[in-house]
Enzyme design. Structure first.
Site, PDB file in Angstrom:
ATOM      1  N   ASP A  43       0.844  -1.193   0.000  1.00  0.00           N
ATOM      2  CA  ASP A  43       0.000   0.000   0.000  1.00  0.00           C
ATOM      3  C   ASP A  43       0.878   1.240   0.000  1.00  0.00           C
ATOM      4  OD1 ASP A  43      -2.625   1.549   0.684  1.00  0.00           O
ATOM      5  OD2 ASP A  43      -1.171   2.191   2.194  1.00  0.00           O
ATOM      6  N   TYR A  48       2.678  10.181  -0.641  1.00  0.00           N
ATOM      7  CA  TYR A  48       3.820   9.703   0.137  1.00  0.00           C
ATOM      8  C   TYR A  48       5.148  10.013  -0.547  1.00  0.00           C
ATOM      9  CZ  TYR A  48       0.371   6.739   2.600  1.00  0.00           C
ATOM     10  OH  TYR A  48      -0.704   6.250   3.303  1.00  0.00           O
ATOM     11  N   LYS A  73      -3.114   5.678  -3.816  1.00  0.00           N
ATOM     12  CA  LYS A  73      -4.167   6.646  -3.535  1.00  0.00           C
ATOM     13  C   LYS A  73      -3.950   7.930  -4.330  1.00  0.00           C
ATOM     14  CE  LYS A  73      -3.692   5.055   1.232  1.00  0.00           C
ATOM     15  NZ  LYS A  73      -2.298   4.582   1.050  1.00  0.00           N
ATOM     16  N   HIS A 106      -7.769   9.509  -1.369  1.00  0.00           N
ATOM     17  CA  HIS A 106      -7.042   9.559  -0.106  1.00  0.00           C
ATOM     18  C   HIS A 106      -7.825  10.232   1.023  1.00  0.00           C
ATOM     19  CE1 HIS A 106      -2.597   9.480   1.340  1.00  0.00           C
ATOM     20  NE2 HIS A 106      -3.405   9.323   2.367  1.00  0.00           N
TER      21      HIS A 106
END
Length: 294
Positions: A43, A48, A73, A106
């Site tokens: 994931d 990120y 996401k 997200h």
């Protein structure tokens, strides 16, 4: 590895590796270790900044792509129909894949929910075109889910939420269960509580005496007990670590079971205190940031 069946029939490993806050230069090593140790579900997220590292680890692994479940996401800055289609292109290119197994929104972005709905309709298009195998959401509360279901055609396969014994969000879990939406736990061992709060206000569920006593009884670590608590209640869990021995420990949770009384005692630890940001506080002004091209 135990699997879970999503509402469209897609099989997903119950446990995966999360890479939230994993620096880009450490992501490849962490994912490589996880794949070596038997993980088949990774994931990540556009926000990120480490999708490229995930992709590098996937490409150099001996594990066939078809045996992997890759989840990412779309960030709020890429919400909107065309913007989200472009967001998919950026993520897929960084990951080095033609198809993403699970693509989710997200945050709910409640202050600009029309953009959220347009983004979700783009996910529906990607699903219909076979570019993703399943679609879902993250950090959506009951009111967000209700509005989404009223305005769109495809029921989300997954709702990724902060879920651990100190913060269980039972109303959302129940709503998801009623509508066939799988609950997926981020921060399943309460890790986000490690850096929120100071002094006496700082609490770690890993050190809770209820958790440690159960762990001692099973010859397991507190983290393993917390992951088992989630899995045994039918949830997906995505613990994060960059240390090989912790990554190995976290996946070793399928050889024991918690008793009904132990599950109840863990359920009773609810504090009602969220570790992450309030979903209603997520706005483009406060949290928007450009997601780079591939």
């Amino acid at each position: 590895m135990q699997t879970l069946t999503l509402n469209n029939g897609v099989e997903m490993p119950a446990l995966g590796l999360g890479v939230f806050q994993t620096p880009p230069d450490e992501t490849r090593a962490a994912v490589t270790a996880a794949l070596d140790l038997g993980y088949r579900h990774i994931d990540t997220a556009a926000a990120y900044g480490n999708e490229r590292g995930v992709g590098q680890a996937i490409r150099t692994s001996a594990v066939p792509r078809d045996d992997l479940f890759v989840e990412t996401k779309i960030w709020i800055s890429d919400y909107g129909y065309d913007e989200t289609l472009r967001g998919f292109d950026k993520s897929a290119a960084k990951l080095g894949v033609d198809r993403i197994d699970l693509l989710i929104l997200h945050q709910a972005l409640p202050a600009d929910f029309d953009k959220t709905l347009a983004a979700y309709r783009a996910l529906e298009k990607l699903l219909a075109d076979g570019k993703v195998r399943a679609i879902g959401v993250s950090n959506f509360m009951v009111d967000h889910l209700t509005a989404l279901l009223d305005a769109t055609s495809v029921v989300p396969a997954v709702n990724q939420l902060e879920i651990h014994p100190y913060f269980q969000q039972r109303a959302v879990l129940d709503f998801d269960d009623e509508h066939g939406i799988l609950n997926q736990a981020w921060s399943p061992i309460g890790g986000i509580t490690f850096y929120r709060g100071q002094g006496e206000d700082r609490r770690s569920v890993l050190e809770d005496p209820v958790v440690t006593a159960i762990a001692e009884g099973h010859g397991k670590s507190p983290a393993q007990v917390l992951l088992r608590w989630g899995i045994q209640q039918g949830r997906s869990v995505i613990p994060k670590s960059t240390k090989r021995h912790r990554i190995a420990e976290n996946v070793d949770v399928f050889d024991f079971a918690l008793t009904a009384d132990e599950l109840k005692s863990l359920d009773a630890l609810e504090t009602g205190r969220r570790g992450g940001p309030e979903p209603s506080d997520i706005t483009l002004a406060a949290y928007g940031r450009a997601i780079p091209e591939a």
